[in-house]
Design a protein around this motif. Structure first.
Motif, short mmCIF file in Angstrom:
data_model
loop_
_atom_site.label_atom_id
_atom_site.label_comp_id
_atom_site.label_asym_id
_atom_site.label_seq_id
_atom_site.Cartn_x
_atom_site.Cartn_y
_atom_site.Cartn_z
N SER A 94 13.11 35.12 45.30
CA SER A 94 12.44 33.86 45.59
C SER A 94 12.81 32.83 44.52
CB SER A 94 10.91 34.05 45.57
OG SER A 94 10.46 34.25 44.23
N GLN A 95 12.46 31.58 44.78
CA GLN A 95 12.57 30.56 43.75
C GLN A 95 11.57 30.88 42.64
OE1 GLN A 95 14.73 27.99 43.73
NE2 GLN A 95 15.59 28.27 45.76
N SER A 96 11.79 30.33 41.47
CA SER A 96 10.92 30.62 40.34
C SER A 96 9.59 29.89 40.44
CB SER A 96 11.61 30.24 39.03
OG SER A 96 11.82 28.84 38.98
N ASN A 97 8.59 30.45 39.78
CA ASN A 97 7.28 29.82 39.72
C ASN A 97 6.67 30.08 38.34
OD1 ASN A 97 4.54 29.05 40.01
ND2 ASN A 97 4.57 29.53 42.19
N LYS A 98 6.54 29.02 37.55
CA LYS A 98 5.98 29.18 36.20
C LYS A 98 4.46 29.32 36.23
CE LYS A 98 7.69 26.93 32.71
NZ LYS A 98 8.13 25.87 31.78
N LYS A 99 3.82 28.70 37.22
CA LYS A 99 2.37 28.67 37.25
C LYS A 99 1.75 30.04 37.51
CE LYS A 99 2.09 23.84 38.75
NZ LYS A 99 1.61 22.90 39.79
N THR A 100 2.45 30.91 38.25
CA THR A 100 1.87 32.20 38.60
C THR A 100 2.24 33.31 37.62
OG1 THR A 100 3.76 32.76 40.02
CG2 THR A 100 1.91 31.62 41.05
N SER A 101 3.00 32.99 36.60
CA SER A 101 3.45 34.02 35.68
C SER A 101 2.32 34.52 34.78
CB SER A 101 4.59 33.50 34.80
OG SER A 101 5.04 34.52 33.93
N LEU A 102 2.23 35.83 34.64
CA LEU A 102 1.24 36.45 33.75
C LEU A 102 1.84 36.74 32.37
CD1 LEU A 102 -0.54 38.95 36.19
CD2 LEU A 102 -1.38 36.74 35.35
N ILE A 103 3.13 36.48 32.22
CA ILE A 103 3.79 36.73 30.94
C ILE A 103 4.21 35.38 30.35
CG2 ILE A 103 5.55 38.03 29.72
CD1 ILE A 103 3.77 39.81 31.30
N LYS A 104 3.76 35.08 29.16
CA LYS A 104 4.06 33.80 28.52
C LYS A 104 5.57 33.59 28.40
CE LYS A 104 2.55 30.89 24.68
NZ LYS A 104 1.73 30.81 23.44
N HIS A 105 6.01 32.38 28.69
CA HIS A 105 7.41 31.97 28.62
C HIS A 105 8.29 32.63 29.68
CE1 HIS A 105 6.31 29.92 25.02
NE2 HIS A 105 6.17 31.01 24.29
N HIS A 106 7.70 33.29 30.64
CA HIS A 106 8.44 33.90 31.74
C HIS A 106 8.13 33.16 33.04
CE1 HIS A 106 8.83 37.01 28.75
NE2 HIS A 106 9.57 37.76 29.54
N LYS A 107 9.03 33.25 33.99
CA LYS A 107 8.81 32.71 35.33
C LYS A 107 8.66 33.87 36.31
CE LYS A 107 11.68 28.61 34.47
NZ LYS A 107 12.90 27.87 34.90
N THR A 108 7.89 33.63 37.36
CA THR A 108 7.69 34.65 38.38
C THR A 108 8.73 34.51 39.49
OG1 THR A 108 5.30 34.56 38.00
CG2 THR A 108 6.05 35.70 39.98
N TYR A 109 9.33 35.62 39.86
CA TYR A 109 10.22 35.69 41.02
C TYR A 109 9.71 36.83 41.90
CZ TYR A 109 13.36 32.92 38.11
OH TYR A 109 13.89 31.94 37.30
N ILE A 110 9.82 36.67 43.20
CA ILE A 110 9.31 37.68 44.12
C ILE A 110 10.45 38.35 44.87
CG2 ILE A 110 7.73 38.12 46.06
CD1 ILE A 110 6.31 37.12 43.59
N LEU A 111 10.32 39.65 45.05
CA LEU A 111 11.19 40.41 45.95
C LEU A 111 10.35 40.79 47.16
CD1 LEU A 111 12.94 42.83 43.43
CD2 LEU A 111 13.96 40.82 44.54
N MET A 112 10.90 40.60 48.36
CA MET A 112 10.16 40.87 49.58
C MET A 112 10.76 42.04 50.35
SD MET A 112 7.62 38.72 49.82
CE MET A 112 7.20 38.74 51.56
#
Length: 214
Positions: free
Chosen positions: A180-198
């Motif tokens: 997926s595209q990155s999402n900084k707002k949903t990240s639970l790890i500081k300074h990391h971005k969230t990406y999703i695999l479906m």
């Protein structure tokens, strides 16, 4: 009746756009400039949106691409975008590697490239990872252990990434995975971005593309 997926609708649009511009090019003796190609595809997209030629799943993407072409001209690189979409989605579709196995292969490759890869810790609250500047990828142990069944991704998996996202996208694509595209707002790890695999790569919006390959 089978419902058309976002991936199917996107691939149909991309292939149609490539065919349209190639057909148009064959009818003109002079080589078109990037600006002319962008203008042609922008008009083609406007007409496609107006006539509802493609699935309504494509409406937002078409609107965004038309806006980019109008404001950026040749810099929007619509032809390159469509070719990239067609190639990468078809590559993912044609992959014979099970998605769960593919993910494990991706993590092994990143580990070999000296990334910090963590999959043995449950992530359910905001955390900070001390990795001394190394690139890092974190997946909650619960998701890593429970969302992969029979070597396939059965439920969405969140990856928290700090590092070169283009590298991760290329490594994933080589294994038949779309991020997926990155999402900084949903990240639970500081300074990391969230990406999703479906599961089955069935994202509901445009995946992270490896545009640098084109």
């Amino acid at each position: 009746m089978t419902t058309e997926t976002y991936n199917q609708a996107l691939l149909t649009l991309a292939l149609a756009g490539i065919e349209a511009i190639n057909t148009s090019a064959s009818q003109h003796k002079a080589v078109r400039t990037p600006a002319q190609e962008s203008h042609f595809l922008c008009n083609w997209m406007v007409e496609s949106l107006k006539t509802k030629r493609f699935s309504k799943l494509m409406a937002d993407d078409l609107t965004a691409w038309i806006s980019q072409a109008r404001s950026q001209g040749a810099a929007a690189q619509l032809k390159r975008l469509l070719i990239c979409i067609a190639d990468q989605y078809q590559q993912a579709n044609n992959s014979t590697v099970a998605t769960g196995t593919a993910l494990k292969n991706v993590l092994a490759e990143l580990t070999a490239q000296k990334w910090v890869v963590i999959t043995d810790t449950d992530i359910d609250a905001k955390l900070k990872l001390e990795s001394d500047g190394q690139s890092s990828l974190v997946i909650s142990a619960k998701e890593f252990n429970q969302h992969i069944i029979d070597d396939k991704i059965a439920k969405p998996i969140s990856m928290y990434i700090r590092g070169d996202e283009k590298l991760v996208a290329r490594v994933a694509l080589a294994q038949g995975l779309l991020l997926s595209q990155s999402n900084k707002k949903t990240s639970l790890i500081k300074h990391h971005k969230t990406y999703i695999l479906m599961p089955s790569n069935l994202h509901k919006s445009l995946c992270l593309l490896c545009l640098d390959l084109y």
